[in-house]
Write a protein that holds these residues in place. Structure first.
Motif, PDB file in Angstrom:
ATOM      1  N   HIS A 271       0.962  -1.321   0.073  1.00 18.47           N
ATOM      2  CA  HIS A 271       0.089   0.411  -0.028  1.00 18.47           C
ATOM      3  C   HIS A 271       0.152   1.225  -0.046  1.00 18.47           C
ATOM      4  O   HIS A 271       0.501   2.156  -1.246  1.00 18.47           O
ATOM      5  N   ALA A 272       1.597   1.390   0.311  1.00 21.34           N
ATOM      6  CA  ALA A 272       2.624   2.133   0.602  1.00 21.34           C
ATOM      7  C   ALA A 272       3.293   2.841  -0.396  1.00 21.34           C
ATOM      8  O   ALA A 272       3.422   4.021  -1.421  1.00 21.34           O
ATOM      9  N   ARG A 273       4.421   1.963  -1.195  1.00 17.70           N
ATOM     10  CA  ARG A 273       4.628   1.924  -2.462  1.00 17.70           C
ATOM     11  C   ARG A 273       3.596   2.592  -4.038  1.00 17.70           C
ATOM     12  O   ARG A 273       3.871   2.948  -4.458  1.00 17.70           O
ATOM     13  N   LEU A 274       2.055   1.348  -3.638  1.00 17.57           N
ATOM     14  CA  LEU A 274       1.329   1.747  -4.644  1.00 17.57           C
ATOM     15  C   LEU A 274       0.773   3.438  -4.031  1.00 17.57           C
ATOM     16  O   LEU A 274       0.215   3.715  -5.523  1.00 17.57           O
ATOM     17  N   HIS A 275       0.315   3.814  -2.999  1.00 17.14           N
ATOM     18  CA  HIS A 275       0.444   5.145  -3.105  1.00 17.14           C
ATOM     19  C   HIS A 275       1.662   6.170  -3.529  1.00 17.14           C
ATOM     20  O   HIS A 275       1.187   6.802  -4.280  1.00 17.14           O
ATOM     21  N   SER A 276       2.628   6.174  -3.222  1.00 15.72           N
ATOM     22  CA  SER A 276       3.061   6.781  -3.725  1.00 15.72           C
ATOM     23  C   SER A 276       3.801   6.809  -4.883  1.00 15.72           C
ATOM     24  O   SER A 276       2.958   7.603  -5.877  1.00 15.72           O
ATOM     25  N   ALA A 277       3.163   5.503  -5.701  1.00 11.63           N
ATOM     26  CA  ALA A 277       3.850   5.546  -7.483  1.00 11.63           C
ATOM     27  C   ALA A 277       2.522   6.243  -8.204  1.00 11.63           C
ATOM     28  O   ALA A 277       2.514   6.756  -9.415  1.00 11.63           O
ATOM     29  N   ALA A 278       1.435   5.934  -7.418  1.00 11.89           N
ATOM     30  CA  ALA A 278      -0.276   6.346  -8.278  1.00 11.89           C
ATOM     31  C   ALA A 278       0.387   7.648  -8.308  1.00 11.89           C
ATOM     32  O   ALA A 278      -0.408   8.820  -8.445  1.00 11.89           O
ATOM     33  N   HIS A 279      -0.123   7.720  -7.135  1.00 10.49           N
ATOM     34  CA  HIS A 279       0.101   9.914  -6.644  1.00 10.49           C
ATOM     35  C   HIS A 279       1.349  10.723  -7.739  1.00 10.49           C
ATOM     36  O   HIS A 279       1.062  11.558  -8.111  1.00 10.49           O
TER      37      HIS A 279
ATOM     38  N   THR B 217      -7.465   1.552  -1.379  1.00  9.08           N
ATOM     39  CA  THR B 217      -7.293   1.052  -0.207  1.00  9.08           C
ATOM     40  C   THR B 217      -5.526   1.600   0.263  1.00  9.08           C
ATOM     41  O   THR B 217      -5.661   2.478   1.469  1.00  9.08           O
ATOM     42  N   ALA B 218      -4.930   1.922  -0.432  1.00  3.11           N
ATOM     43  CA  ALA B 218      -3.892   2.548  -0.293  1.00  3.11           C
ATOM     44  C   ALA B 218      -3.920   4.715  -0.058  1.00  3.11           C
ATOM     45  O   ALA B 218      -2.861   4.631   1.117  1.00  3.11           O
ATOM     46  N   ILE B 219      -5.027   4.696  -0.715  1.00  6.91           N
ATOM     47  CA  ILE B 219      -5.207   6.033  -0.461  1.00  6.91           C
ATOM     48  C   ILE B 219      -6.471   6.586   0.420  1.00  6.91           C
ATOM     49  O   ILE B 219      -7.038   7.373   0.513  1.00  6.91           O
ATOM     50  N   GLY B 220      -6.743   4.987   1.723  1.00  6.40           N
ATOM     51  CA  GLY B 220      -7.655   5.595   2.472  1.00  6.40           C
ATOM     52  C   GLY B 220      -9.483   5.661   2.594  1.00  6.40           C
ATOM     53  O   GLY B 220      -9.819   6.120   2.801  1.00  6.40           O
ATOM     54  N   ALA B 221      -9.623   4.746   0.684  1.00  5.06           N
ATOM     55  CA  ALA B 221     -10.966   4.755   0.086  1.00  5.06           C
ATOM     56  C   ALA B 221     -11.584   3.786   0.750  1.00  5.06           C
ATOM     57  O   ALA B 221     -10.477   2.472   0.617  1.00  5.06           O
ATOM     58  N   PRO B 222     -12.168   3.814   0.381  1.00  8.41           N
ATOM     59  CA  PRO B 222     -13.179   2.416   0.281  1.00  8.41           C
ATOM     60  C   PRO B 222     -13.007   1.548  -0.841  1.00  8.41           C
ATOM     61  O   PRO B 222     -13.397   1.755  -1.616  1.00  8.41           O
ATOM     62  N   PRO B 223     -12.589   0.569   0.012  1.00  6.41           N
ATOM     63  CA  PRO B 223     -11.804  -0.397  -1.518  1.00  6.41           C
ATOM     64  C   PRO B 223     -13.111  -1.400  -2.591  1.00  6.41           C
ATOM     65  O   PRO B 223     -12.686  -1.102  -4.034  1.00  6.41           O
ATOM     66  N   ASP B 224     -14.761  -0.673  -2.625  1.00  4.14           N
ATOM     67  CA  ASP B 224     -15.303  -1.872  -2.923  1.00  4.14           C
ATOM     68  C   ASP B 224     -16.147  -0.352  -3.423  1.00  4.14           C
ATOM     69  O   ASP B 224     -17.134  -0.886  -3.895  1.00  4.14           O
TER      70      ASP B 224
END
Length: 324
Positions: free
Chosen positions: A14-22, A147-154
């Protein structure tokens, strides 16, 4: 330039995904669970398709399909108004044609049957298997990203599922154009949620970075190159970024093969803003007067198809306009 490498099965996902996507909007995805056997089955059928006599490929010419499905010969697709030096087969979910009725949105033309080569039945099986496999990977990736950005995953599950509008391209770049043009695909952003690209070892994909320059993306064996589409940028008010990218034709007569898969919602999906705790840090969506974005996904795809395939538009949809 190497993109971030994200392992979908890693504990620090989640930490790596958040960084890459943002920060980048592009990354290489490993740990996705798609095996070498399924990959080779698709690539083998794809190579056989492009080895068919031209007459057999042209029997599937997408100019014959009001749904923009089938074969596009080299130079017939446009990006940014200029020709793309590649040929390809466009495939979507295998569904019956839906001709828009009175008052219905014109984007329903995008739903319809695929065109398949009679001499190569294994291509249909491999391509539809690939759509199912990558839909599963993309669904999981989208949930992990939210989930990585704190949003509801579904949050976006209702606009996918059985009503999703996936799109698969089997693409061959035949080498440099004879006139010296090197546009394999012109600079653009994708207009769905996520794109998962399988590229071969030749390379040619370039991504625009913060310095404004386009940087090469070296292939990573077994990885999918993932980029975020404009709908995710809109959904997060620009916190997640859709990034310009292009393909430069390989030199000389070198062939390059690539398989982009586009994870798109239903055509009538209206993409609502996702609630997440970083929303106050969102910079807003990048504005492009030449590329307006519509609330319903189908209008965005229709706009892109009409621009990219002018021969299909002229034959089947003359005068068809997206809403202002």
């Amino acid at each position: 330039m190497q993109l971030p490498i994200i392992d979908l099965s890693a504990p620090d996902l989640h930490a790596r995904l958040h960084s890459a996507a943002h920060d980048v909007g592009f990354f290489q995805l490993v740990g996705h669970g798609v095996g070498a056997e399924e990959t080779e089955r698709l690539l083998s059928a794809m190579r056989k398709f492009f080895a068919l006599p031209e007459a057999e490929r042209l029997a599937l010419d997408n100019v014959g399909s009001p749904h923009f499905r089938g074969y596009t010969r080299t130079g017939d697709e446009r990006t940014g108004g200029a020709r793309d030096w590649r040929d390809q087969l466009d495939i979507g979910a295998e569904r019956p044609a839906r001709v828009p009725g009175p008052g219905e949105p014109a984007y329903w033309w995008l739903q319809g049957p695929n065109q398949w080569p009679a001499a190569l039945p294994e291509l249909r099986a491999a391509a539809l298997e690939w759509i199912d496999l990558l839909s599963g990977v993309a669904q999981r990736l989208l949930r992990e990203l939210l989930t990585a950005i704190g949003a509801p995953p579904d949050f976006y599950d209702p606009v996918f599922g059985d009503r999703a509008h996936p799109h698969l391209k089997l693409v061959r770049y035949p080498g440099s154009a004879g006139d010296g043009g090197d546009q394999g695909v012109g600079a653009h952003k994708d207009y769905g949620f996520l794109t998962l690209l399988l590229q071969d070892r030749v390379g040619g994909l370039q991504v625009q970075r913060a310095d404004g320059l386009f940087h090469d993306v070296p292939p990573v064996p077994g990885a999918f190159v993932v980029n975020l589409g404009e709908l995710l940028e809109v959904a997060t008010d620009g916190y997640l970024v859709a990034t310009n990218h292009r393909v430069v034709s390989p030199p000389g007569a070198t062939e390059r093969f690539s398989v982009p898969f586009f994870y798109n919602p239903s055509l009538d999906a209206r993409v609502e803003p996702v609630p997440f705790p970083y929303a106050s840090a969102a910079p807003g969506v990048s504005a492009d007067p030449g590329n307006p974005l519509f609330a319903e996904y189908g209008f965005n795809e229709l706009k892109g198809k009409l621009r990219a395939h002018p021969l299909v538009a002229e034959r089947h949809h003359p005068g068809l306009l997206t809403p202002a």
